[in-house]
Design a protein around this motif. Sequence first.
Motif, mmCIF file in Angstrom:
data_model
loop_
_atom_site.group_PDB
_atom_site.id
_atom_site.type_symbol
_atom_site.label_atom_id
_atom_site.label_comp_id
_atom_site.label_asym_id
_atom_site.label_seq_id
_atom_site.Cartn_x
_atom_site.Cartn_y
_atom_site.Cartn_z
ATOM 1 N N GLY A 42 32.697 57.209 37.336
ATOM 2 C CA GLY A 42 32.817 56.840 38.736
ATOM 3 C C GLY A 42 34.148 56.248 39.156
ATOM 4 N N ALA A 43 34.745 55.396 38.334
ATOM 5 C CA ALA A 43 35.999 54.759 38.733
ATOM 6 C C ALA A 43 37.162 55.208 37.857
ATOM 7 C CB ALA A 43 35.841 53.242 38.671
ATOM 8 N N GLU A 44 37.040 56.342 37.236
ATOM 9 C CA GLU A 44 38.078 56.816 36.323
ATOM 10 C C GLU A 44 39.051 57.772 37.007
ATOM 11 O OE1 GLU A 44 38.667 55.701 33.240
ATOM 12 O OE2 GLU A 44 36.988 54.335 33.494
ATOM 13 N N THR A 45 39.671 57.296 38.066
ATOM 14 C CA THR A 45 40.709 58.083 38.724
ATOM 15 C C THR A 45 42.001 57.273 38.683
ATOM 16 O OG1 THR A 45 40.311 57.149 40.924
ATOM 17 C CG2 THR A 45 39.036 59.135 40.314
ATOM 18 N N ALA A 46 43.104 57.946 38.826
ATOM 19 C CA ALA A 46 44.390 57.248 38.849
ATOM 20 C C ALA A 46 44.406 56.226 39.981
ATOM 21 C CB ALA A 46 45.526 58.254 38.993
ATOM 22 N N GLU A 47 43.883 56.631 41.142
ATOM 23 C CA GLU A 47 43.875 55.740 42.299
ATOM 24 C C GLU A 47 43.020 54.495 42.036
ATOM 25 O OE1 GLU A 47 43.147 58.988 42.396
ATOM 26 O OE2 GLU A 47 44.635 59.897 43.700
ATOM 27 N N ALA A 48 41.854 54.684 41.420
ATOM 28 C CA ALA A 48 40.978 53.545 41.143
ATOM 29 C C ALA A 48 41.631 52.580 40.165
ATOM 30 C CB ALA A 48 39.634 54.028 40.601
ATOM 31 N N ASN A 49 42.292 53.110 39.140
ATOM 32 C CA ASN A 49 42.952 52.249 38.166
ATOM 33 C C ASN A 49 44.136 51.510 38.781
ATOM 34 O OD1 ASN A 49 41.310 52.621 35.864
ATOM 35 N ND2 ASN A 49 42.190 54.642 35.578
ATOM 36 N N ILE A 50 44.895 52.165 39.651
ATOM 37 C CA ILE A 50 46.005 51.503 40.348
ATOM 38 C C ILE A 50 45.467 50.396 41.242
ATOM 39 C CG2 ILE A 50 47.753 51.828 42.164
ATOM 40 C CD1 ILE A 50 48.253 54.635 40.863
ATOM 41 N N ASN A 51 44.400 50.707 41.994
ATOM 42 C CA ASN A 51 43.811 49.702 42.885
ATOM 43 C C ASN A 51 43.269 48.509 42.112
ATOM 44 O OD1 ASN A 51 44.448 51.158 45.164
ATOM 45 N ND2 ASN A 51 42.463 52.164 45.291
ATOM 46 N N ALA A 52 42.641 48.759 40.962
ATOM 47 C CA ALA A 52 42.117 47.658 40.142
ATOM 48 C C ALA A 52 43.262 46.796 39.626
ATOM 49 C CB ALA A 52 41.283 48.211 38.988
ATOM 50 N N GLY A 53 44.347 47.431 39.196
ATOM 51 C CA GLY A 53 45.509 46.684 38.716
ATOM 52 C C GLY A 53 46.138 45.836 39.812
ATOM 53 N N LEU A 54 46.262 46.417 41.002
ATOM 54 C CA LEU A 54 46.815 45.671 42.134
ATOM 55 C C LEU A 54 45.923 44.495 42.512
ATOM 56 C CD1 LEU A 54 48.109 48.595 44.380
ATOM 57 C CD2 LEU A 54 49.496 46.874 43.182
ATOM 58 N N ALA A 55 44.616 44.727 42.512
ATOM 59 C CA ALA A 55 43.683 43.645 42.847
ATOM 60 C C ALA A 55 43.800 42.504 41.830
ATOM 61 C CB ALA A 55 42.251 44.177 42.890
ATOM 62 N N ALA A 56 43.876 42.845 40.547
ATOM 63 C CA ALA A 56 44.008 41.813 39.514
ATOM 64 C C ALA A 56 45.318 41.046 39.673
ATOM 65 C CB ALA A 56 43.924 42.449 38.128
ATOM 66 N N ALA A 57 46.402 41.763 39.920
ATOM 67 C CA ALA A 57 47.700 41.105 40.096
ATOM 68 C C ALA A 57 47.677 40.171 41.309
ATOM 69 C CB ALA A 57 48.798 42.158 40.245
ATOM 70 N N ASN A 58 47.094 40.634 42.407
ATOM 71 C CA ASN A 58 47.001 39.796 43.613
ATOM 72 C C ASN A 58 46.148 38.558 43.372
ATOM 73 O OD1 ASN A 58 48.681 41.314 45.282
ATOM 74 N ND2 ASN A 58 47.023 42.706 45.836
ATOM 75 N N GLN A 59 45.089 38.697 42.577
ATOM 76 C CA GLN A 59 44.237 37.544 42.270
ATOM 77 C C GLN A 59 44.980 36.524 41.406
ATOM 78 O OE1 GLN A 59 40.715 39.317 40.554
ATOM 79 N NE2 GLN A 59 40.281 40.453 42.422
ATOM 80 N N ILE A 60 45.793 36.999 40.480
ATOM 81 C CA ILE A 60 46.580 36.089 39.638
ATOM 82 C C ILE A 60 47.616 35.356 40.487
ATOM 83 C CG2 ILE A 60 48.280 36.011 37.752
ATOM 84 C CD1 ILE A 60 46.643 38.382 36.491
ATOM 85 N N VAL A 61 48.302 36.082 41.340
ATOM 86 C CA VAL A 61 49.293 35.462 42.234
ATOM 87 C C VAL A 61 48.609 34.431 43.122
ATOM 88 C CG1 VAL A 61 50.843 35.905 44.189
ATOM 89 C CG2 VAL A 61 50.906 37.411 42.177
ATOM 90 N N ASP A 62 47.445 34.778 43.669
ATOM 91 C CA ASP A 62 46.705 33.852 44.536
ATOM 92 C C ASP A 62 46.327 32.584 43.775
ATOM 93 O OD1 ASP A 62 45.479 33.021 46.961
ATOM 94 O OD2 ASP A 62 43.532 33.755 46.242
ATOM 95 N N PHE A 63 45.938 32.730 42.508
ATOM 96 C CA PHE A 63 45.588 31.551 41.705
ATOM 97 C C PHE A 63 46.795 30.619 41.569
ATOM 98 C CE2 PHE A 63 45.807 29.494 37.549
ATOM 99 C CZ PHE A 63 44.751 28.598 37.673
ATOM 100 N N PHE A 64 47.955 31.193 41.236
ATOM 101 C CA PHE A 64 49.136 30.350 41.050
ATOM 102 C C PHE A 64 49.645 29.766 42.354
ATOM 103 C CE2 PHE A 64 49.462 32.629 36.937
ATOM 104 C CZ PHE A 64 49.422 31.501 36.113
ATOM 105 N N LYS A 65 49.445 30.476 43.455
ATOM 106 C CA LYS A 65 49.895 29.956 44.754
ATOM 107 C C LYS A 65 48.948 28.905 45.317
ATOM 108 C CE LYS A 65 52.646 33.651 46.814
ATOM 109 N NZ LYS A 65 52.703 34.643 47.907
ATOM 110 N N THR A 66 47.615 29.186 45.238
ATOM 111 C CA THR A 66 46.649 28.335 45.937
ATOM 112 C C THR A 66 45.610 27.679 45.031
ATOM 113 O OG1 THR A 66 45.039 30.092 46.333
ATOM 114 C CG2 THR A 66 46.849 29.866 47.943
ATOM 115 N N GLY A 67 45.554 28.107 43.762
ATOM 116 C CA GLY A 67 44.530 27.562 42.869
ATOM 117 C C GLY A 67 43.172 28.215 43.045
ATOM 118 N N ASN A 68 43.114 29.305 43.789
ATOM 119 C CA ASN A 68 41.856 30.026 44.049
ATOM 120 C C ASN A 68 41.260 30.545 42.731
ATOM 121 O OD1 ASN A 68 39.780 31.723 44.831
ATOM 122 N ND2 ASN A 68 41.008 32.872 46.289
ATOM 123 N N THR A 69 40.038 30.116 42.430
ATOM 124 C CA THR A 69 39.343 30.567 41.209
ATOM 125 C C THR A 69 38.124 31.424 41.529
ATOM 126 O OG1 THR A 69 38.037 28.528 41.145
ATOM 127 C CG2 THR A 69 40.116 28.552 39.869
#
Length: 156
Positions: free
Chosen positions: A123-150
């Motif tokens: 179901g999620a094994e497309t290039a687009e899905a993997n790129i989107n998952a990577g971007l979401a993870a990166a944005n969540q890490i940045v958000d944690f370091f900026k705001t402490g969002n857990t």
Amino acid sequence: KALGMNVIAFDPFITDAKVFEADGVKKVDSIEELYAQADYLSLHIPATEQTKKSIGHKLLTSMPKGATLVNTARKEVIDEAGVIQAMTEREDLKYITDIAPEAAAEMSEKFGKRFFATPKKMGAETAEANINAGLAAANQIVDFFKTGNTRFQVNK
């Protein structure tokens, strides 16, 4: 729509037909109407108490001649015995799934080219899905370091 098909859909939670029409999709009023009209039916439903084993003999045998069911949703929504019964009775039905059923070997032997299952969930094994998952993870890490969002913390 990209394949030139007339697209119909049913969603019990979206009652406004304009939501569907905005995307060029015709809303049908019931799951029974959806199955009765769909030559190709693609499942996109969660496994809930209401949906588990809800797709089986009755719905499949109501489909038009030569119809195909495509399950990219969840294994639990399929009533395997009902699907086997429907496909045995109707030699024109086809079933494609990216979640191998428990009875995959039996179904493959019994139905040949009318049945296909991928060896693992795709179901999620497309290039687009993997790129989107990577971007979401990166944005969540940045958000944690900026705001402490857990909010998305896994281990607590």
